[in-house]
Design a protein around this motif. Sequence first.
Motif, PDB file in Angstrom:
ATOM      1  N   ALA A  59       0.648  -1.346   0.010  1.00 16.74           N
ATOM      2  CA  ALA A  59      -0.005   0.021  -0.146  1.00 16.74           C
ATOM      3  C   ALA A  59       0.869   1.329   0.061  1.00 16.74           C
ATOM      4  O   ALA A  59       0.604   2.302  -0.532  1.00 16.74           O
ATOM      5  N   SER A  60       2.014   1.359   0.811  1.00 16.40           N
ATOM      6  CA  SER A  60       2.840   2.285   0.854  1.00 16.40           C
ATOM      7  C   SER A  60       3.662   2.715  -0.399  1.00 16.40           C
ATOM      8  O   SER A  60       3.747   3.873  -0.645  1.00 16.40           O
ATOM      9  N   ILE A  61       3.855   1.728  -1.025  1.00 15.58           N
ATOM     10  CA  ILE A  61       4.827   1.659  -2.377  1.00 15.58           C
ATOM     11  C   ILE A  61       3.846   2.039  -3.663  1.00 15.58           C
ATOM     12  O   ILE A  61       4.483   2.500  -4.652  1.00 15.58           O
ATOM     13  N   ALA A  62       2.823   1.697  -3.377  1.00 15.88           N
ATOM     14  CA  ALA A  62       1.580   1.877  -4.551  1.00 15.88           C
ATOM     15  C   ALA A  62       1.823   2.905  -5.327  1.00 15.88           C
ATOM     16  O   ALA A  62       1.887   3.005  -6.728  1.00 15.88           O
ATOM     17  N   PRO A  63       1.879   4.137  -4.887  1.00 14.22           N
ATOM     18  CA  PRO A  63       2.032   5.471  -5.631  1.00 14.22           C
ATOM     19  C   PRO A  63       3.322   5.787  -6.180  1.00 14.22           C
ATOM     20  O   PRO A  63       3.593   6.722  -7.124  1.00 14.22           O
ATOM     21  N   SER A  64       4.335   4.744  -6.041  1.00 17.21           N
ATOM     22  CA  SER A  64       5.673   5.246  -6.406  1.00 17.21           C
ATOM     23  C   SER A  64       5.922   4.257  -7.829  1.00 17.21           C
ATOM     24  O   SER A  64       5.594   3.041  -7.762  1.00 17.21           O
ATOM     25  N   GLU A  65       6.546   5.052  -8.710  1.00 12.99           N
ATOM     26  CA  GLU A  65       7.264   4.173  -9.959  1.00 12.99           C
ATOM     27  C   GLU A  65       8.178   3.239  -9.347  1.00 12.99           C
ATOM     28  O   GLU A  65       8.394   2.037  -9.953  1.00 12.99           O
ATOM     29  N   ARG A  66       9.261   4.085  -8.890  1.00 10.84           N
ATOM     30  CA  ARG A  66      10.393   3.241  -8.341  1.00 10.84           C
ATOM     31  C   ARG A  66      10.903   3.893  -6.931  1.00 10.84           C
ATOM     32  O   ARG A  66      10.770   4.943  -6.545  1.00 10.84           O
ATOM     33  N   VAL A  67      11.513   3.219  -6.114  1.00  6.35           N
ATOM     34  CA  VAL A  67      12.043   3.639  -4.817  1.00  6.35           C
ATOM     35  C   VAL A  67      13.483   2.896  -4.855  1.00  6.35           C
ATOM     36  O   VAL A  67      13.524   1.817  -4.868  1.00  6.35           O
ATOM     37  N   MET A  68      14.266   3.847  -4.954  1.00  2.00           N
ATOM     38  CA  MET A  68      15.805   3.278  -4.684  1.00  2.00           C
ATOM     39  C   MET A  68      16.185   3.522  -2.857  1.00  2.00           C
ATOM     40  O   MET A  68      16.063   4.694  -2.572  1.00  2.00           O
ATOM     41  N   LEU A  92      15.187   7.480  -2.685  1.00  2.00           N
ATOM     42  CA  LEU A  92      14.962   8.361  -3.785  1.00  2.00           C
ATOM     43  C   LEU A  92      13.764   7.637  -4.377  1.00  2.00           C
ATOM     44  O   LEU A  92      13.938   6.638  -4.638  1.00  2.00           O
ATOM     45  N   ILE A  93      12.735   8.609  -4.376  1.00  2.00           N
ATOM     46  CA  ILE A  93      11.185   8.004  -4.755  1.00  2.00           C
ATOM     47  C   ILE A  93      11.095   8.883  -6.201  1.00  2.00           C
ATOM     48  O   ILE A  93      10.856   9.978  -6.064  1.00  2.00           O
ATOM     49  N   LYS A  94      10.531   7.913  -7.094  1.00  2.84           N
ATOM     50  CA  LYS A  94       9.785   8.553  -8.237  1.00  2.84           C
ATOM     51  C   LYS A  94       8.410   7.963  -8.227  1.00  2.84           C
ATOM     52  O   LYS A  94       8.286   6.981  -8.369  1.00  2.84           O
ATOM     53  N   ARG A  95       7.602   8.982  -8.133  1.00  2.00           N
ATOM     54  CA  ARG A  95       6.177   8.859  -7.783  1.00  2.00           C
ATOM     55  C   ARG A  95       5.500   8.651  -9.331  1.00  2.00           C
ATOM     56  O   ARG A  95       6.091   9.456 -10.365  1.00  2.00           O
ATOM     57  N   ARG A  96       4.487   8.042  -9.442  1.00  2.00           N
ATOM     58  CA  ARG A  96       3.762   7.831 -10.693  1.00  2.00           C
ATOM     59  C   ARG A  96       3.289   9.119 -11.256  1.00  2.00           C
ATOM     60  O   ARG A  96       3.182   9.292 -12.493  1.00  2.00           O
ATOM     61  N   ASP A  97       3.261  10.149 -10.340  1.00  2.00           N
ATOM     62  CA  ASP A  97       2.701  11.492 -10.810  1.00  2.00           C
ATOM     63  C   ASP A  97       3.849  12.306 -11.137  1.00  2.00           C
ATOM     64  O   ASP A  97       3.253  13.467 -11.718  1.00  2.00           O
ATOM     65  N   GLY A  98       4.890  11.702 -11.538  1.00  2.00           N
ATOM     66  CA  GLY A  98       6.152  12.466 -11.776  1.00  2.00           C
ATOM     67  C   GLY A  98       6.993  13.188 -10.705  1.00  2.00           C
ATOM     68  O   GLY A  98       7.944  13.686 -10.771  1.00  2.00           O
ATOM     69  N   GLN A  99       6.486  13.382  -9.543  1.00  2.00           N
ATOM     70  CA  GLN A  99       6.830  14.032  -8.387  1.00  2.00           C
ATOM     71  C   GLN A  99       8.262  13.140  -7.873  1.00  2.00           C
ATOM     72  O   GLN A  99       8.082  11.947  -8.070  1.00  2.00           O
ATOM     73  N   GLY A 100       9.246  13.773  -7.517  1.00  2.00           N
ATOM     74  CA  GLY A 100      10.243  13.270  -6.754  1.00  2.00           C
ATOM     75  C   GLY A 100      10.293  13.597  -5.253  1.00  2.00           C
ATOM     76  O   GLY A 100      10.249  14.656  -5.083  1.00  2.00           O
ATOM     77  N   VAL A 101      10.860  12.330  -4.624  1.00  2.00           N
ATOM     78  CA  VAL A 101      10.783  12.659  -3.290  1.00  2.00           C
ATOM     79  C   VAL A 101      12.117  12.077  -2.889  1.00  2.00           C
ATOM     80  O   VAL A 101      12.746  11.044  -3.364  1.00  2.00           O
ATOM     81  N   ARG A 102      12.745  12.820  -1.863  1.00  2.00           N
ATOM     82  CA  ARG A 102      14.051  12.164  -0.964  1.00  2.00           C
ATOM     83  C   ARG A 102      13.887  12.156   0.283  1.00  2.00           C
ATOM     84  O   ARG A 102      13.338  13.208   1.030  1.00  2.00           O
ATOM     85  N   THR A 103      14.214  11.041   0.981  1.00  2.00           N
ATOM     86  CA  THR A 103      13.940  10.859   2.454  1.00  2.00           C
ATOM     87  C   THR A 103      15.208  10.655   3.091  1.00  2.00           C
ATOM     88  O   THR A 103      15.913   9.653   2.392  1.00  2.00           O
ATOM     89  N   LEU A 104      15.671  10.830   4.234  1.00  2.00           N
ATOM     90  CA  LEU A 104      16.780  10.900   4.820  1.00  2.00           C
ATOM     91  C   LEU A 104      16.305  10.547   6.290  1.00  2.00           C
ATOM     92  O   LEU A 104      15.609  11.072   6.893  1.00  2.00           O
ATOM     93  N   GLY A 105      16.958   9.353   6.884  1.00  2.00           N
ATOM     94  CA  GLY A 105      16.532   9.322   8.119  1.00  2.00           C
ATOM     95  C   GLY A 105      17.405   8.070   8.871  1.00  2.00           C
ATOM     96  O   GLY A 105      18.387   7.706   8.351  1.00  2.00           O
ATOM     97  N   TRP A 106      16.964   7.580  10.024  1.00  2.00           N
ATOM     98  CA  TRP A 106      17.550   6.641  10.937  1.00  2.00           C
ATOM     99  C   TRP A 106      16.547   5.654  11.046  1.00  2.00           C
ATOM    100  O   TRP A 106      15.250   5.662  11.259  1.00  2.00           O
TER     101      TRP A 106
END
Length: 124
Positions: A59-68, A92-106
């Motif tokens: 469910a969490s990954i469904a909106p994403s085309e790719r997640v590195m 690094l996330i490429k959403r299906r709507d074309g948006q790019g997202v980057r998350t950093l964390g622990w």
Amino acid sequence: MFDFPAAESGIRQLYAHYADAVWRQDGKAFAACFTEDAVWKIAGRRVEGRAAIAELFLASIAPSERVMFWSGIPVIELVEGGATGRVQVTELIKRRDGQGVRTLGWYYERFAEQDGVWRFAWHH
């Protein structure tokens, strides 16, 4: 007690399998990274057990085309019955709507070795 080099190698392999499952969006492979009774806490949600973990992952990954997913080198401490650790992560996330997202964390974790394979018992 566990042999530290063997435990560290197994836990690094766990992160490799985890990253591979995320890239391939493979719910079964992702769930296999967890013990049967594991707890996964992410984004204010808490689920228990492999089936629930696979369901939330998909469910969490469904909106994403790719997640590195990249993990740093984990800090590991062997404890009675397993290991604990923490690791820096980047996504690094490429959403299906074309948006790019980057998350950093622990991630903060508890690991368990079962039948020669290290898995997440608690993943936050």
